[in-house]
Structures are given as structure tokens and as C-alpha cells.
Design a protein around this motif. Structure first.
Motif, PDB file in Angstrom:
ATOM      1  N   LEU A 161      51.202  -0.516  46.866  1.00  0.00           N
ATOM      2  CA  LEU A 161      50.009   0.168  46.379  1.00  0.00           C
ATOM      3  C   LEU A 161      50.258   0.741  44.996  1.00  0.00           C
ATOM      4  CD1 LEU A 161      49.005   2.142  49.601  1.00  0.00           C
ATOM      5  CD2 LEU A 161      47.968   0.041  48.735  1.00  0.00           C
ATOM      6  N   SER A 162      49.226   0.709  44.152  1.00  0.00           N
ATOM      7  CA  SER A 162      49.323   1.350  42.840  1.00  0.00           C
ATOM      8  C   SER A 162      49.198   2.859  43.014  1.00  0.00           C
ATOM      9  CB  SER A 162      48.212   0.843  41.925  1.00  0.00           C
ATOM     10  OG  SER A 162      46.943   1.298  42.394  1.00  0.00           O
ATOM     11  N   LEU A 163      49.525   3.586  41.980  1.00  0.00           N
ATOM     12  CA  LEU A 163      49.424   5.041  42.035  1.00  0.00           C
ATOM     13  C   LEU A 163      47.972   5.463  42.230  1.00  0.00           C
ATOM     14  CD1 LEU A 163      50.983   7.678  41.892  1.00  0.00           C
ATOM     15  CD2 LEU A 163      50.711   7.650  39.401  1.00  0.00           C
ATOM     16  N   ARG A 164      47.056   4.763  41.601  1.00  0.00           N
ATOM     17  CA  ARG A 164      45.637   5.088  41.772  1.00  0.00           C
ATOM     18  C   ARG A 164      45.201   4.852  43.214  1.00  0.00           C
ATOM     19  NH1 ARG A 164      40.720   5.802  39.361  1.00  0.00           N
ATOM     20  NH2 ARG A 164      38.968   4.853  40.466  1.00  0.00           N
ATOM     21  N   ILE A 193      43.635   7.165  48.590  1.00  0.00           N
ATOM     22  CA  ILE A 193      43.868   7.283  50.029  1.00  0.00           C
ATOM     23  C   ILE A 193      44.272   8.701  50.406  1.00  0.00           C
ATOM     24  CG2 ILE A 193      45.359   6.541  51.935  1.00  0.00           C
ATOM     25  CD1 ILE A 193      45.542   3.794  50.474  1.00  0.00           C
ATOM     26  N   LEU A 194      45.215   9.269  49.656  1.00  0.00           N
ATOM     27  CA  LEU A 194      45.804  10.548  50.067  1.00  0.00           C
ATOM     28  C   LEU A 194      44.969  11.750  49.629  1.00  0.00           C
ATOM     29  CD1 LEU A 194      49.538   9.602  49.515  1.00  0.00           C
ATOM     30  CD2 LEU A 194      48.289   9.800  51.672  1.00  0.00           C
ATOM     31  N   ALA A 195      44.120  11.575  48.628  1.00  0.00           N
ATOM     32  CA  ALA A 195      43.164  12.634  48.303  1.00  0.00           C
ATOM     33  C   ALA A 195      42.052  12.652  49.339  1.00  0.00           C
ATOM     34  CB  ALA A 195      42.593  12.432  46.908  1.00  0.00           C
ATOM     35  N   ASP A 196      41.593  11.470  49.760  1.00  0.00           N
ATOM     36  CA  ASP A 196      40.555  11.406  50.783  1.00  0.00           C
ATOM     37  C   ASP A 196      41.076  11.947  52.113  1.00  0.00           C
ATOM     38  OD1 ASP A 196      37.817  10.349  51.537  1.00  0.00           O
ATOM     39  OD2 ASP A 196      39.064   9.307  53.006  1.00  0.00           O
ATOM     40  N   ALA A 197      42.330  11.651  52.432  1.00  0.00           N
ATOM     41  CA  ALA A 197      42.914  12.132  53.688  1.00  0.00           C
ATOM     42  C   ALA A 197      43.058  13.645  53.702  1.00  0.00           C
ATOM     43  CB  ALA A 197      44.278  11.480  53.912  1.00  0.00           C
ATOM     44  N   ALA A 198      43.210  14.247  52.523  1.00  0.00           N
ATOM     45  CA  ALA A 198      43.407  15.700  52.439  1.00  0.00           C
ATOM     46  C   ALA A 198      42.107  16.479  52.565  1.00  0.00           C
ATOM     47  CB  ALA A 198      44.079  16.055  51.112  1.00  0.00           C
ATOM     48  N   ARG A 201      47.350   3.535  55.357  1.00  0.00           N
ATOM     49  CA  ARG A 201      48.415   4.512  55.130  1.00  0.00           C
ATOM     50  C   ARG A 201      48.987   4.393  53.714  1.00  0.00           C
ATOM     51  NH1 ARG A 201      48.305   7.903  59.730  1.00  0.00           N
ATOM     52  NH2 ARG A 201      47.860   6.563  61.539  1.00  0.00           N
ATOM     53  N   ALA A 202      49.503   5.519  53.236  1.00  0.00           N
ATOM     54  CA  ALA A 202      50.144   5.552  51.920  1.00  0.00           C
ATOM     55  C   ALA A 202      51.120   6.724  51.876  1.00  0.00           C
ATOM     56  CB  ALA A 202      49.099   5.695  50.811  1.00  0.00           C
ATOM     57  N   ARG A 203      52.021   6.665  50.925  1.00  0.00           N
ATOM     58  CA  ARG A 203      52.969   7.768  50.749  1.00  0.00           C
ATOM     59  C   ARG A 203      53.350   7.881  49.287  1.00  0.00           C
ATOM     60  NH1 ARG A 203      59.054   8.451  53.444  1.00  0.00           N
ATOM     61  NH2 ARG A 203      59.609  10.322  52.239  1.00  0.00           N
ATOM     62  N   PHE A 204      53.246   9.095  48.764  1.00  0.00           N
ATOM     63  CA  PHE A 204      53.725   9.388  47.420  1.00  0.00           C
ATOM     64  C   PHE A 204      55.227   9.637  47.458  1.00  0.00           C
ATOM     65  CE2 PHE A 204      49.352  11.245  46.458  1.00  0.00           C
ATOM     66  CZ  PHE A 204      49.020  10.287  45.520  1.00  0.00           C
ATOM     67  N   THR A 205      55.889   9.328  46.363  1.00  0.00           N
ATOM     68  CA  THR A 205      57.239   9.848  46.154  1.00  0.00           C
ATOM     69  C   THR A 205      57.115  11.252  45.563  1.00  0.00           C
ATOM     70  OG1 THR A 205      57.428   9.037  43.881  1.00  0.00           O
ATOM     71  CG2 THR A 205      58.085   7.526  45.666  1.00  0.00           C
ATOM     72  N   VAL A 206      58.180  12.002  45.601  1.00  0.00           N
ATOM     73  CA  VAL A 206      58.176  13.338  44.999  1.00  0.00           C
ATOM     74  C   VAL A 206      57.836  13.241  43.521  1.00  0.00           C
ATOM     75  CG1 VAL A 206      59.651  15.285  44.350  1.00  0.00           C
ATOM     76  CG2 VAL A 206      59.754  14.356  46.680  1.00  0.00           C
ATOM     77  N   ASP A 207      58.430  12.282  42.837  1.00  0.00           N
ATOM     78  CA  ASP A 207      58.198  12.139  41.394  1.00  0.00           C
ATOM     79  C   ASP A 207      56.739  11.806  41.097  1.00  0.00           C
ATOM     80  OD1 ASP A 207      59.236  11.834  38.586  1.00  0.00           O
ATOM     81  OD2 ASP A 207      58.502   9.784  38.900  1.00  0.00           O
ATOM     82  N   GLU A 208      56.113  10.991  41.943  1.00  0.00           N
ATOM     83  CA  GLU A 208      54.709  10.647  41.700  1.00  0.00           C
ATOM     84  C   GLU A 208      53.798  11.859  41.809  1.00  0.00           C
ATOM     85  OE1 GLU A 208      54.526   5.966  43.148  1.00  0.00           O
ATOM     86  OE2 GLU A 208      54.329   7.585  44.634  1.00  0.00           O
ATOM     87  N   VAL A 209      54.038  12.730  42.788  1.00  0.00           N
ATOM     88  CA  VAL A 209      53.220  13.934  42.911  1.00  0.00           C
ATOM     89  C   VAL A 209      53.419  14.828  41.695  1.00  0.00           C
ATOM     90  CG1 VAL A 209      52.739  15.997  44.278  1.00  0.00           C
ATOM     91  CG2 VAL A 209      53.280  13.854  45.425  1.00  0.00           C
TER      92      VAL A 209
END
Length: 416
Positions: A4-7, A12-17, A86-94
Motif C-alpha cells: 500500500l502507498s502512504l496515501r 484506511i487508518l484515518a477512516d478506521a480512527a 487492513r493497513a499498518r503504518f511504520t513509526v517513521d511514517e506516522v
């Protein structure tokens, strides 16, 4: 499967929040990039609004670190058995996302939560690494709100509080029995135990700061929690009693109420429809009454004969209508507690009235200058030159009982 791209992760993870209400959020579409694309766009959630104690609106990047979760809470769209993407950010991406939005002046801080992955301690460590990198490596001075994991170790919670402005632990449901039925991996006693420990740490840090100016800050904006409304049969009386107990036991800064939203492939133990959004709004208004207006839950019994707040009018007006014998209130003689119970008067206006009447007897024109909505006060107060001939005439009642517009159904608009 392609990475998945960062966008895509952000979408996904903004909608999930968005289901976590513990920072008073709403979606926004302000400030688009020229073509509506790119990380600078706030389209499709991602940026939420939280409100400071002084009423300022603070824009936050609101995301999950991941929506993978080893828990299977029936009411959660991110539960283990859910079919969501599903998706997951790395610490650096956040960290990069937060700094990028901040430098573009889209946000003033970060709200970060997560599904439970590997273990509570591992998940909490990942959240802390984000906050630590922002604070220590990038000298980020914006607002940080971290969702803490109830079963994480005390040492990790302590570290989180050193980097975050606010911490929150979600109680989820007002009754322990309902939580056990709908979220078997969670335990209400453990959650409250974690809230108690966190509250004690916050109190100790405040006392240390009072005595030693260089003592480290620990979650200076306190802790909050969320209760889901309508996922179980709990009535408003039960919800408000649970909230008041949490405020008193753990000195919470805020209890957030989140109307249950039906999710894909729901459990048969869940309702098929969402509760009316106005119910959430009325709970916020009643919560304000408990926190700032001197009411107790037993005071609201007269407006909750069946256990629920009225939906047609706000609970403070409903209480006044149920206690007509106490009105009209003489603004020159009534004490602060009674003035706070007058529909249309809030703490600030009551403070102005108390200060002004030390020097003179207030007349109707004086009160009208001090109040934000003098028309709402006319049936409820008396002055030397004004006394209502009838507590409420038909026209006045209809005006005061007008249901709120959809755009008004947010906690920041909860004024009386």
C-alpha cells in the motif's frame, strides 16, 4: 498483494480512527491541494477537531497506527473477525505524516490510537516510539493525545505520559456485564484499574510541579475515556451514573459519548440500527450539567421517568419545566447554584451577574446586556422591572423546545 502507498494507508487508518470519539472529532474538507490529491489534502477524514478547556478548536491528525487487532470486540469494525481492509503504518511514517501536516499548518497535533498487535506492551511501545521521536528527535511542541492500552505495563504508561499531553483509556460500555458479553477479551475491572493508576500518576505529577518548577510534566491535559451509546440496552440513566462515577473516582477530564454505528457482518447481539444522533447530543448536554452546573444524576430523575433523556428539548430546559415551582428566579437574590439552573444562563454569564450585582441592583436591561440569549431568559427570571406574567406561553415554549439542527449536534455546541 501489492504494498500500500502512504496515501492508501492514510485513507484506511484515518477512516478506521473515526469511530473513536475521545477527542471530539468531525470530518473536514478544508484546504485541498489544487487537484484534490496528495498528502496535503484533508479530504476523507484524517483531520479532526478537539476543543481545549478555553474553547479553542484544535485540529489534530487522527489516525490508527494499525487496524489489525487480535481482539474480537463485537461492536468494533476493526475486530479480528472483520473483513475490513487492513493497513499498518511504520513509526517513521506516522512521524513524517504528522510533521508534514503540521508544517503546512493543517494541524496542531496528533491523536494516535491502534488495534492490539502481538501484545498490549508491544502495541504501547510502538505508540510511545512515535511520540518520543516527535518530541526528542524533531522537537515537536504540538499537542499529542495517545490512546493507552489498558493491559500495558505501568512503566510504559509512565513513558507515554512524559511525551503525551493527554492519555485516554476507553471504558467502551457503561456496564461491566455488557463489556464481558460483547468484548470478552476486555475486563472492566482491569480497565478501571488502569484508569485509577493513570489518575494517580497525573495527580502526583501535578503535585510535584507545584512544589518543584522543573519536575517533569506527565499528561498535563489529563485523561479521558469513551462510552459507546446504543450498542447494549443501557439507558441514559445508567450511562450518566457510570460517567459521574468515573469523574469522581479518576478525575477524568472528559467522558466522550459515541453513538453506536452498525458495522459489516454484525454480531446477533448487536442492535440492527444506530440510535438517533440527538441522543448522543443530549448525553453531552446532561454531562455538562453534571460537570459545570452543579447537577447530580438524581436531579435528572424528573426528566428521565423511563430512564432516557427527552430528545425533543435539552435536559436543562426539561428539568426547569419539571420544576416550575422554583421559577422565576430573582437574579438579584438567588445564589450561584440556583442561577446555574436557569435555562439560558451558563457559568460565565452567572459569574458576570454575581460580579455586577455587588455594585447595583440589576434591572432587565442590565441582564440582557450580560446574557448571550436574553430572550430565553424571560420566562425564568425576575428583576425589579420584569416579572413574567406566565412562566411560559405557547409561543415561548415552542421557541425554547425547537429541536437542534443537525449541524448543532456536536459537544462543542453544548451551551445552555
Amino acid at each position: 498483494m501489492a504494498a500500500l502507498s502512504l496515501r492508501q494507508k492514510l485513507e484506511i487508518l484515518a477512516d478506521a480512527a473515526k469511530y473513536d470519539a475521545s477527542c471530539a472529532s468531525s470530518g473536514t474538507q478544508r484546504r485541498h491541494s489544487a487537484d484534490g490529491r496528495g498528502l496535503g489534502s484533508t479530504e476523507g477524514m484524517g483531520i479532526c477537531h478537539s476543543y481545549a478547556p478555553d474553547g479553542r478548536c484544535i485540529s489534530l491528525l487522527k489516525i490508527l497506527l494499525t487496524n489489525y487487532c487480535q481482539f474480537d470486540c463485537a461492536f468494533c469494525i476493526n475486530r479480528k473477525s472483520s473483513s475490513v481492509r487492513r493497513a499498518r503504518f511504520t513509526v517513521d511514517e506516522v512521524v513524517r505524516l504528522t510533521l508534514g501536516f503540521y508544517r503546512r499548518n493543517y494541524i496542531e497535533g496528533l491523536f494516535l490510537s491502534s488495534g492490539i498487535i502481538r501484545s498490549p506492551d508491544y502495541t504501547m511501545e510502538q505508540l510511545i516510539l512515535v511520540a518520543k521521536a516527535l518530541r526528542e528527535e524533531h522537537h515537536f511542541r504540538g499537542y499529542i493525545h495517545l490512546k493507552t492500552i489498558p493491559d500495558a505495563s505501568g512503566d510504559l504508561i509512565h513513558q507515554a505520559g512524559l511525551y503525551a499531553d493527554r492519555l485516554s483509556i476507553n471504558i467502551e460500555l457503561p456496564r461491566a456485564e455488557a463489556l464481558a458479553a460483547l468484548a470478552p477479551e476486555k475486563d472492566a475491572r482491569r480497565i478501571e484499574g488502569s484508569m485509577g493508576e493513570l489518575g494517580a500518576r497525573i495527580a502526583e505529577a501535578k503535585e510535584a510541579r507545584r512544589r518543584f518548577v522543573h519536575a517533569p510534566r506527565f499528561a498535563p491535559a489529563g485523561q479521558s475515556t469513551q462510552m459507546i451509546v446504543g450498542a447494549d440496552p443501557s439507558d441514559d440513566r445508567t450511562i450518566l451514573a457510570s460517567a459521574q462515577r468515573l469523574y469522581r473516582r479518576h478525575a477524568l477530564r472528559r467522558v466522550y459519548y459515541s453513538a453506536f454505528s452498525p458495522i459489516p457482518d454484525p454480531s446477533p447481539n448487536l442492535p440492527s440500527r444506530a440510535p438517533p444522533l440527538v441522543r448522543e447530543h443530549r448525553l453531552y448536554q446532561a454531562d455538562w450539567m453534571l460537570r459545570f452546573y452543579g447537577f447530580e444524576t438524581h436531579d435528572l430523575e424528573s426528566v428521565m421517568p423511563a430512564g432516557h433523556l427527552p430528545l425533543a428539548i435539552d435536559p436543562k430546559l426539561a428539568w426547569a419545566l419539571a420544576n416550575r415551582h422554583l421559577f422565576p428566579v430573582d437574579v438579584n437574590r438567588a445564589d450561584k447554584a440556583m442561577l446555574l439552573r436557569v435555562p439560558g444562563l451558563g457559568p460565565k454569564v452567572v459569574g458576570r451577574i454575581l460580579a455586577a450585582r455587588r455594585h447595583q441592583s440589576l434591572r432587565w436591561a442590565d441582564v440582557a446586556r450580560l446574557a448571550a440569549s436574553p430572550r430565553k431568559l424571560r420566562p425564568w427570571i425576575s428583576t425589579p422591572d420584569w416579572r413574567p406574567t406566565a412562566l411560559l406561553d405557547r409561543e415561548g415554549l415552542e421557541a425554547l423546545a425547537t429541536p437542534p439542527r443537525q449541524g448543532d449536534l456536536f459537544p462543542a455546541a453544548s451551551t445552555f
